[in-house]
Design an enzyme around this catalytic site. Structure first.
Site, PDB file in Angstrom:
ATOM      1  N   LYS A  10       0.848  -1.200   0.000  1.00  0.00           N
ATOM      2  CA  LYS A  10       0.000   0.000   0.000  1.00  0.00           C
ATOM      3  C   LYS A  10       0.878   1.243   0.000  1.00  0.00           C
ATOM      4  CE  LYS A  10      -3.259   2.582   2.978  1.00  0.00           C
ATOM      5  NZ  LYS A  10      -4.128   2.544   4.170  1.00  0.00           N
ATOM      6  N   LYS A  27     -10.174  12.685   8.550  1.00  0.00           N
ATOM      7  CA  LYS A  27      -9.700  12.250   9.860  1.00  0.00           C
ATOM      8  C   LYS A  27      -9.650  13.443  10.810  1.00  0.00           C
ATOM      9  CE  LYS A  27      -6.488   8.584   8.375  1.00  0.00           C
ATOM     10  NZ  LYS A  27      -7.110   7.430   9.055  1.00  0.00           N
ATOM     11  N   ASP A  83       1.592   6.265   5.653  1.00  0.00           N
ATOM     12  CA  ASP A  83       0.625   5.328   5.079  1.00  0.00           C
ATOM     13  C   ASP A  83       1.156   4.696   3.780  1.00  0.00           C
ATOM     14  OD1 ASP A  83      -1.756   4.061   5.634  1.00  0.00           O
ATOM     15  OD2 ASP A  83      -3.004   5.498   4.540  1.00  0.00           O
ATOM     16  N   ASP A 132     -12.204   7.046   4.052  1.00  0.00           N
ATOM     17  CA  ASP A 132     -10.978   6.780   4.814  1.00  0.00           C
ATOM     18  C   ASP A 132     -10.594   5.294   4.747  1.00  0.00           C
ATOM     19  OD1 ASP A 132      -8.792   7.361   6.330  1.00  0.00           O
ATOM     20  OD2 ASP A 132      -9.873   7.540   8.237  1.00  0.00           O
ATOM     21  N   GLU A 134      -9.552   3.670   2.316  1.00  0.00           N
ATOM     22  CA  GLU A 134      -9.064   3.786   0.935  1.00  0.00           C
ATOM     23  C   GLU A 134      -8.054   2.706   0.567  1.00  0.00           C
ATOM     24  OE1 GLU A 134      -7.722   5.271   3.423  1.00  0.00           O
ATOM     25  OE2 GLU A 134      -5.596   4.943   3.072  1.00  0.00           O
ATOM     26  N   ARG A 136      -7.851  -0.498   1.048  1.00  0.00           N
ATOM     27  CA  ARG A 136      -8.384  -1.739   0.460  1.00  0.00           C
ATOM     28  C   ARG A 136      -8.823  -1.531  -0.969  1.00  0.00           C
ATOM     29  NH1 ARG A 136     -12.570  -2.044   5.253  1.00  0.00           N
ATOM     30  NH2 ARG A 136     -10.727  -1.120   6.233  1.00  0.00           N
TER      31      ARG A 136
HETATM   32  N1  BES Z   1      -4.201   4.366   7.012  1.00  0.00           N
HETATM   33  C1  BES Z   1      -5.335   4.089   7.834  1.00  0.00           C
HETATM   34  C2  BES Z   1      -5.041   3.066   8.920  1.00  0.00           C
HETATM   35  C3  BES Z   1      -4.134   3.496  10.035  1.00  0.00           C
HETATM   36  C4  BES Z   1      -4.660   4.044  11.192  1.00  0.00           C
HETATM   37  C5  BES Z   1      -2.770   3.297   9.964  1.00  0.00           C
HETATM   38  C6  BES Z   1      -3.827   4.400  12.232  1.00  0.00           C
HETATM   39  C7  BES Z   1      -1.931   3.654  11.003  1.00  0.00           C
HETATM   40  C8  BES Z   1      -2.468   4.201  12.140  1.00  0.00           C
HETATM   41  C9  BES Z   1      -6.475   3.534   6.983  1.00  0.00           C
HETATM   42  O1  BES Z   1      -6.544   4.020   5.693  1.00  0.00           O
HETATM   43  C10 BES Z   1      -7.747   3.899   7.656  1.00  0.00           C
HETATM   44  O2  BES Z   1      -8.037   5.055   7.751  1.00  0.00           O
HETATM   45  N2  BES Z   1      -8.480   2.884   8.113  1.00  0.00           N
HETATM   46  C11 BES Z   1      -9.719   3.078   8.770  1.00  0.00           C
HETATM   47  C12 BES Z   1     -10.707   2.132   8.155  1.00  0.00           C
HETATM   48  C13 BES Z   1     -12.128   2.379   8.579  1.00  0.00           C
HETATM   49  C14 BES Z   1     -12.628   3.673   8.024  1.00  0.00           C
HETATM   50  C15 BES Z   1     -12.977   1.227   8.078  1.00  0.00           C
HETATM   51  C16 BES Z   1      -9.533   2.779  10.252  1.00  0.00           C
HETATM   52  O3  BES Z   1      -8.857   1.811  10.581  1.00  0.00           O
HETATM   53  O4  BES Z   1     -10.060   3.535  11.061  1.00  0.00           O
HETATM   54 ZN    ZN Z   2      -4.784   4.655   4.872  1.00  0.00          ZN
HETATM   55 MN    MN Z   3      -7.600   5.835   5.570  1.00  0.00          MN
END
Ligand code: BES
Ligand code: ZN
Ligand code: MN
Length: 489
Positions: free
Chosen positions: A257, A269, A280, A339, A341, A343
């Protein structure tokens, strides 16, 4: 990178020597020269010395080298672990730097964590990385810590040869980890998707990699709406980079990713969660680095690396909650949360990768905050439907020192990801989000069984808030190199 020498007892030329010692044990064996044994015996005779973890006893020698001998307590032998060894190596190197001694000798304790060729490689790699800094953006001489010029390693009896033999590989992997960290630490105002492509090509073309780069237009033309949609809200357009190396051996697909910044998009966020989102892209950075190491080690594999690169931003042109996208394999996804994104990018990249019929696919992503909730910063979450492949990765993780923990892939996770007006949705509830994310990904690997997703959200970097020197770790580089090596041995 600091120079490393493997030397035998008493033959070092360092200013400072650090000796590791377990609680209730004698630090040096009888093969050590008399003068060291006497000096060290004086240290262990000091009242209060027990060898407890964190205990340090130091003495200055009056003439010749070394000028200082430090005895370091490592705690009880049976409680000693790989991470504790790493922590100790980090302490002795930073102490030497703080003391201003450029030459350090490290006397390793006798333990399974320091014995054998894989342990040797881990120890040497960690020492090589002890000099790592990301200082490209720092004005020089701002109270910089002094750097080490040389580290001499004194392995335990009979291990010298293994340590010498592990040196070359430790260097290659340490260089690769350094590359991953350097790329990942680059801030998002510099590290755009196009910059990532340039960096990867600059490093990998000279090693014989061939490349294919898809821009926004090409992505749309090929039906990769996942990558295209995530990237369409940014002035820094998305890319899919495919790298190819090797002409013999198994076809291995690596996917990483590469979100150069994750603002969350329109599902923005909160400020505090956005702080570290330049990291990321760590999955992509580590896979580029794995490519470098594999080529330098000339492993007989046909490596195929797929890096979906995009910046996730809110804008008039951004994709929205409610949008329905068609991914590369034809499956449609309703966006419930912009958010989620990662996947969407991975869906296209993985569906594209499996078309080339790899014998295995390994994917790294900072995919969910839930992985951090589950395991903290101390291990990555492994999702893999194939027991053999999972076992190989767990073994390689132990040998490499990159910790992973296998998670379940219950069918209910995928059920939660089924869509209303579409085949899938891109997010469910917050509960079990690493599992539902993995369930989502499982829809994009065709009939390949040997695929694995590693959620590295907790391990890819140190938090800026939690440690003074936050930064990328290069997690997964040594794990993947170790696994690949075992594939072809
Ligand atoms: N890049 C983030 C995941 C992340 C969060 C990495 C904290 C490192 C530290 C990812 O894109 C994300 O925002 N995931 C969301 C998914 C949710 C909206 C289903 C999450 O985990 O909150
Ligand atoms: Zn992300
Ligand atoms: Mn995200």
């Amino acid at each position: 990178m600091v120079a490393i020498g493997i030397v035998s007892p008493g033959r070092f030329s360092a200013d400072q020597v650090a000796i590791g010692c377990f609680e209730g044990e004698a630090p040096l064996s009888s093969r050590w020269p008399e003068k060291y044994r006497v000096a060290v015996a004086q240290l262990t005779d000091r009242p209060g010395w027990k060898g407890k973890s964190g205990q340090v006893a130091e003495t200055q020698t009056s003439e010749g080298r070394p000028q200082a001998i430090g005895l370091w307590g490592l705690g009880a032998r049976h409680r000693f672990t790989g991470p504790l060894l790493n922590a100790w190596l980090e302490q002795v190197t930073s102490r030497a730097k703080a003391n201003g001694s450029p030459r350090l000798a490290v006397v390793l304790p006798d333990h399974p964590e320091t014995t054998g060729s894989e342990a040797a490689e881990r120890v040497l790699r960690n020492l090589l990385l002890s000099e790592y800094r990301f200082d490209r953006f720092r004005s020089a001489s701002k109270g910089e810590k002094r750097q080490l010029a040389k580290i001499e390693v004194i392995p335990t009896r009979g291990q010298d040869k293994l340590y010498r033999g592990a040196q070359q590989r430790a260097k290659v992997v340490a260089r690769a980890v350094t590359l991953s960290r350097d790329l990942a630490n680059a801030p998002a105002n510099e590290a755009t998707p196009i910059w990532m492509v340039e960096q990867a090509l600059e490093k990998l073309h000279p090693l014989g990699f061939e490349s294919l780069v898809m821009d926004l237009e090409e992505l749309r033309k090929r039906g990769m709406e996942g990558i295209a949609s995530v990237g369409q809200g940014s002035i820094n357009p998305p890319r899919l980079l495919r790298l190819e190396w090797g002409t013999e051996g198994p076809v291995i697909a690596l996917v990483g990713k590469g979100v150069t910044f994750d603002s969350g998009g329109l599902s923005l966020k909160p400020a505090a969660s956005m702080v570290d989102m330049k990291y990321d892209k760590c999955g992509a950075c580590s896979m580029i680095a794995v490519g470098q190491a594999v080529a330098e080690l000339e492993l007989p594999v046909r490596l195929r690396i797929y890096l979906p690169l995009a910046e996730n931003m809110p804008a008039a042109s951004a994709y929205r909650p409610g949008d329905i996208l068609r991914c590369y394999n034809g499956k449609t996804v309703e966006v419930l949360n912009t958010d989620a994104e990662g996947r969407l990018l991975l869906a296209d990249a993985m569906a594209f990768a499996v078309e080339e019929k790899p014998s295995a696919l390994l994917e790294y992503s900072t995919l969910t905050g839930g992985a951090v909730v589950a395991l903290g910063f101390h291990g990555a979450a492994l999702f893999c439907p194939d027991d053999d492949f999972a076992g190989e990765l767990e073994e390689a993780a132990l040998k490499s020192g990159d910790r992973i923990w296998r998670m379940p892939m219950w069918p209910e996770y995928l059920q939660e990801m089924k869509g209303n007006h579409s085949d899938l949705r891109n997010s469910a509830t917050r509960w079990g989000s690493p599992g539902t994310a993995a369930g989502f990904l499982s829809e994009f690997v065709g009939d390949l069984k040997r695929w694995a997703h590693l959620d590295i959200a907790g391990t890819a970097h140190k938090r800026s808030e939690a440690s003074e020197d936050g930064g990328a770790t290069g997690f997964g580089v040594s794990l993947a190199v170790e696994w690949l090596r075992r594939q072809v041995e």
